[in-house]
Motif scaffolding. Structure first.
Motif, short mmCIF file in Angstrom:
data_model
loop_
_atom_site.label_atom_id
_atom_site.label_comp_id
_atom_site.label_asym_id
_atom_site.label_seq_id
_atom_site.Cartn_x
_atom_site.Cartn_y
_atom_site.Cartn_z
N ILE A 1 18.04 77.42 55.85
CA ILE A 1 17.95 78.04 54.57
C ILE A 1 18.23 77.05 53.11
O ILE A 1 17.00 77.09 52.20
CB ILE A 1 18.49 79.14 54.24
CG1 ILE A 1 17.92 80.20 55.47
CG2 ILE A 1 18.13 79.99 52.67
CD1 ILE A 1 18.74 81.51 55.69
N ASP B 1 18.42 73.47 52.93
CA ASP B 1 17.57 72.47 52.72
C ASP B 1 16.32 72.50 52.48
O ASP B 1 15.58 71.72 52.22
CB ASP B 1 18.02 71.52 53.78
CG ASP B 1 19.74 71.13 53.90
OD1 ASP B 1 20.13 71.26 52.79
OD2 ASP B 1 20.13 70.82 54.69
N SER B 2 15.67 73.93 53.19
CA SER B 2 14.34 73.76 53.26
C SER B 2 13.68 74.68 52.27
O SER B 2 12.77 74.50 51.84
CB SER B 2 13.82 74.34 54.53
OG SER B 2 14.39 73.37 55.66
N TRP B 3 14.47 75.65 51.61
CA TRP B 3 14.21 76.70 50.65
C TRP B 3 14.72 76.92 49.54
O TRP B 3 14.34 76.74 48.42
CB TRP B 3 13.88 78.14 51.47
CG TRP B 3 12.64 78.04 52.51
CD1 TRP B 3 11.48 77.99 52.53
CD2 TRP B 3 13.21 78.44 53.93
NE1 TRP B 3 10.91 77.64 53.68
CE2 TRP B 3 11.79 78.40 54.86
CE3 TRP B 3 14.27 78.82 54.70
CZ2 TRP B 3 11.77 78.31 55.96
CZ3 TRP B 3 14.08 78.89 56.05
CH2 TRP B 3 13.02 78.73 56.72
N LEU B 4 15.80 77.38 49.66
CA LEU B 4 16.62 78.06 48.46
C LEU B 4 17.54 76.90 47.81
O LEU B 4 17.97 77.28 46.45
CB LEU B 4 17.37 79.13 48.82
CG LEU B 4 16.92 80.35 49.44
CD1 LEU B 4 17.67 81.47 49.78
CD2 LEU B 4 15.80 80.92 48.32
N ARG C 1 21.79 78.76 45.39
CA ARG C 1 21.13 80.14 45.62
C ARG C 1 21.64 80.63 47.00
O ARG C 1 22.08 81.64 47.22
CB ARG C 1 19.75 80.12 45.41
CG ARG C 1 19.64 79.87 43.81
CD ARG C 1 18.23 80.39 43.70
NE ARG C 1 17.23 79.25 44.14
CZ ARG C 1 15.86 79.74 44.41
NH1 ARG C 1 15.21 80.58 44.00
NH2 ARG C 1 15.05 78.49 45.04
N THR C 2 21.74 79.60 48.09
CA THR C 2 21.87 80.04 49.49
C THR C 2 23.56 80.67 49.24
O THR C 2 23.82 81.70 49.91
CB THR C 2 21.79 79.00 50.20
OG1 THR C 2 20.52 78.34 50.30
CG2 THR C 2 22.26 79.36 51.71
N PRO D 1 15.95 71.54 47.01
CA PRO D 1 15.99 71.55 48.45
C PRO D 1 15.02 70.17 48.92
O PRO D 1 14.01 70.20 48.48
CB PRO D 1 15.36 72.86 49.00
CG PRO D 1 14.87 73.39 47.99
CD PRO D 1 15.61 73.05 46.77
N GLY E 1 14.06 69.19 52.11
CA GLY E 1 13.79 69.34 53.57
C GLY E 1 14.93 69.40 54.51
O GLY E 1 15.64 68.46 54.31
N ASN E 2 14.73 69.97 55.58
CA ASN E 2 15.99 69.68 56.51
C ASN E 2 15.74 68.65 57.49
O ASN E 2 14.78 68.80 58.33
CB ASN E 2 16.17 71.33 57.21
CG ASN E 2 17.58 71.34 58.01
OD1 ASN E 2 17.40 70.94 59.26
ND2 ASN E 2 18.58 71.60 57.13
#
Length: 625
Positions: free
Chosen positions: A77, A79-82, A86-87, A221, A223-224
């Motif tokens: 979450i 690394d890819s979105w928030l 915010r996470t 972020p 990307g994971n």
């Protein structure tokens, strides 16, 4: 003005960002919240929800396991979105809600037992997602606050960060058991308060973290890498499955991903896999280590908890966190240098194997303590059961029959000591049994009421010739004219648990801290998060092992302790063999072999030879165990 601006962003006179103060305080409060709640969780299951010890242990370790599976979700979450900031905020809100739900479930006036169980389980699930989700984000977010050139300050920050974790653990392990036992509410132990205080600390953690918002460096972020690694592995497997018969063989199965993914990524995944293979035996260590909060806690409740030189239950419970703070400098500045003076090369894998042996010794010590504890303690019966023993004070043998049960199938000899308590099942909280006593061919019937969770002694004696009297005695209405004490209850002091805590903590220092150091030293910079996820998974699977054994083995506690010790010794031997064949590598060599260049043609022409797979023979010489 320039000086003022710098001081506003940094702790004056240092290169430490002001923002890390908020992160350290946040971590302290969050760890207080987590460990404080876990300190009384097993006792809550047994004494409030009235579960037996095996179910309580299973649920405790299922919760612990979930807490170490969810970091994978949190990392994806963030690394890819928030992003990390915010996470942490969103999942901290979930965390707080979980604590509040858990605290409400511990209020006796809120619904019946089913409502309490539902609220407790819902709260634990939310807490697991909260604490696990923010686990990989907070420390990394703290590291992001430093400039690249301030490596020394960043390293010290992580030491302070680790200290805040242990400080929160130590304080919460003292305070929450006191709140549970010494403060009374709703007519009993105050579990609502014991869970409510950690909830308040988590609210403080969230508020403090948000308060520093204007000072943080917030990276978007990117990307994971874990997702990318999984996609690369999946493509390699599919490509090999579809084209293995058509194409020539390749030296490694991951090489089948070369059509889509760069060789450097593939080589990095190979290096990670070699470490992950070493992780396979590691869950067994965590299976033993995490029983401090379940089986060892249950063992402590059956021991003498009187104060002796300041030693009490709460102090023993926090021994692990205290000893960690003491043992780390002792091992770093004392034990390891002394071993080096003996010309023994103590590699990281050797330290980890030694840590496993120390943990096994801890469970051998726990076995010895348990054998002595069961000699002096009668296990209390669970719900819908009573314990009963019969004293035959008649002049000859008698037979005692309970309708529908064969609890005393053999005749009882006159004036013979009972062999021990026998479990008597009940249909509810209490049950009336019409007991048939046969003496010299004559039958006598006695109406006796048994209450759950109570131990009884049934005395059979003659009031007058040809008559039989049944006298049922429990601790509540016991005989007062004669007192006999066969054994001294709880005569094993809780201080006897100290050796097993010393062994398990020494094992943790050699195993856990060294394992993290080894993992980071053997992984490329871009893959460190993947290995961190793999390390957390070993903790999760270790708790799954305990869950399976607790629910499926059905053996005596001392036998179970001995089983775990034996399994860990066997696993340590297997790990030692694997370590013997492991070759230490230097991930920085990848930078010498693979040149970072965006010009693909230039890479193919001038650096083509350097893009070949790294041969293990190019790595540093093998260090054997």
């Amino acid at each position: 003005w320039t000086c003022f601006f710098v001081c506003a962003q940094k702790l004056c006179g240092t290169n430490y960002p002001v923002s890390i103060a908020f992160i350290v305080v946040n971590e302290f409060c969050e760890r207080f919240s987590y460990y404080g709640m876990k300190a009384v969780l097993t006792l809550y299951f047994i004494h409030y929800l009235h579960w037996d010890k095996n179910l309580s242990t299973a649920v405790y370790h299922a919760f612990s396991s979930l807490c170490y599976f969810t970091p994978l979700l949190g990392a994806v979450i963030a690394d890819s979105w928030l992003g990390k900031f915010r996470t942490v905020i969103y999942l901290s809100i979930v965390y707080v809600i979980g604590h509040v739900v858990k605290s409400v479930g511990a209020i006796p006036d809120v619904g019946d037992s089913t409502v309490h169980v539902v609220l407790s389980m819902l709260g634990l699930v939310l807490i697991a997602f909260g604490t696990g989700g923010i686990k990989p984000c907070v420390a990394a977010f703290g590291g992001d606050q430093f400039d690249e050139e301030h490596v020394k300050e960043r390293r010290k920050f992580f030491s302070i960060f680790y200290m805040s974790i242990n400080a929160g653990s130590v304080l919460s392990t003292i305070i929450t058991p006191i709140l549970r036992g010494d403060v009374k509410c709703f007519g009993g132990d105050c579990y609502a308060l014991a869970f409510g205080v950690p909830a308040a600390l988590m609210v403080i953690a969230l508020v403090v973290f948000i308060a520093g918002s204007g000072l943080y460096k917030k990276s978007p972020p990117e990307g994971n890498v874990l997702v990318r690694v999984c996609k690369c592995i999946g493509f390699a497997i599919r490509n090999r499955w579809n084209n293995s018969k058509k194409s020539p063989k390749r030296s490694h199965w991951l090489d089948w991903a070369e059509e889509k993914y760069p060789k450097r990524l593939i080589q990095e995944i190979k290096m990670v896999f070699r470490v992950l293979v070493l992780y396979i035996p590691l869950p067994m260590f965590w299976a033993l280590f995490d029983q401090q909060g379940s089986r060892w806690t249950l063992q402590a409740t059956r021991m003498n908890m009187d104060f002796v030189m300041g030693v009490c239950f709460c102090v023993v419970k926090m021994l692990n966190a205290l000893l960690i703070l003491v043992f780390i400098p002792i091992f770093d500045m004392g034990v390891y240098p002394l071993i080096g003076l003996c010309r023994i090369k103590l590699t990281p894998l050797k330290k980890m194997a030694a840590g496993m042996i120390l943990a096994a010794l801890a469970f051998c010590a726990a076995t010895v303590v348990e054998i002595n504890v069961i000699k002096s303690v009668v296990e209390p019966p669970p719900a819908k059961e009573s314990l009963v023993q019969v004293y035959n004070l008649m002049d000859s043998e008698v037979t005692v029959q309970f309708p529908g049960h064969t609890v005393f199938s053999d005749p009882l000899k006159s004036y013979e000591d009972p062999s021990g308590y026998t479990s008597l099942p009940l249909t509810g909280e209490s049950q009336l049994y019409t007991v048939t006593v046969t003496h010299n061919g004559a039958e006598y019937q006695c109406g006796l009421t048994f209450t759950e969770r109570t131990a009884y002694s049934l005395f059979l004696h003659t009031a007058q010739p040809g008559d039989t009297v049944c006298k049922l005695v429990s601790p509540r209405n016991g005989l007062t004219f004669k007192k006999m004490e066969d054994i001294q209850a709880n005569n094993i002091h809780i201080a006897w648990q100290v050796p097993q805590y010393v062994f398990i903590t020494a094992g943790e220092v050699m195993f856990s801290i060294t394992g993290l150091e080894f993992s980071y030293s053997q992984a490329p910079a871009s893959m460190k998060s993947v290995l961190q996820a793999g390390w957390l998974m070993t903790v999760a699977f270790g708790n799954v092992i305990v869950l399976i054994v607790a629910e499926g083995a059905g053996m005596e506690q001392w036998t179970e302790f001995l089983l775990f010790a034996g399994l860990l010794v066997a696993v340590s031997i297997i790990f030692s063999i694997m370590a013997y064949f492991y070759t230490y590598v230097d991930p920085d060599q990848l930078d010498k072999i693979f040149r970072e260049d965006t010009d693909d043609e230039k890479v193919e022409s001038s650096d083509g030879k350097k893009n070949e797979a790294v041969s293990l023979t190019d790595m540093p010489k093998q260090t054997k165990m």
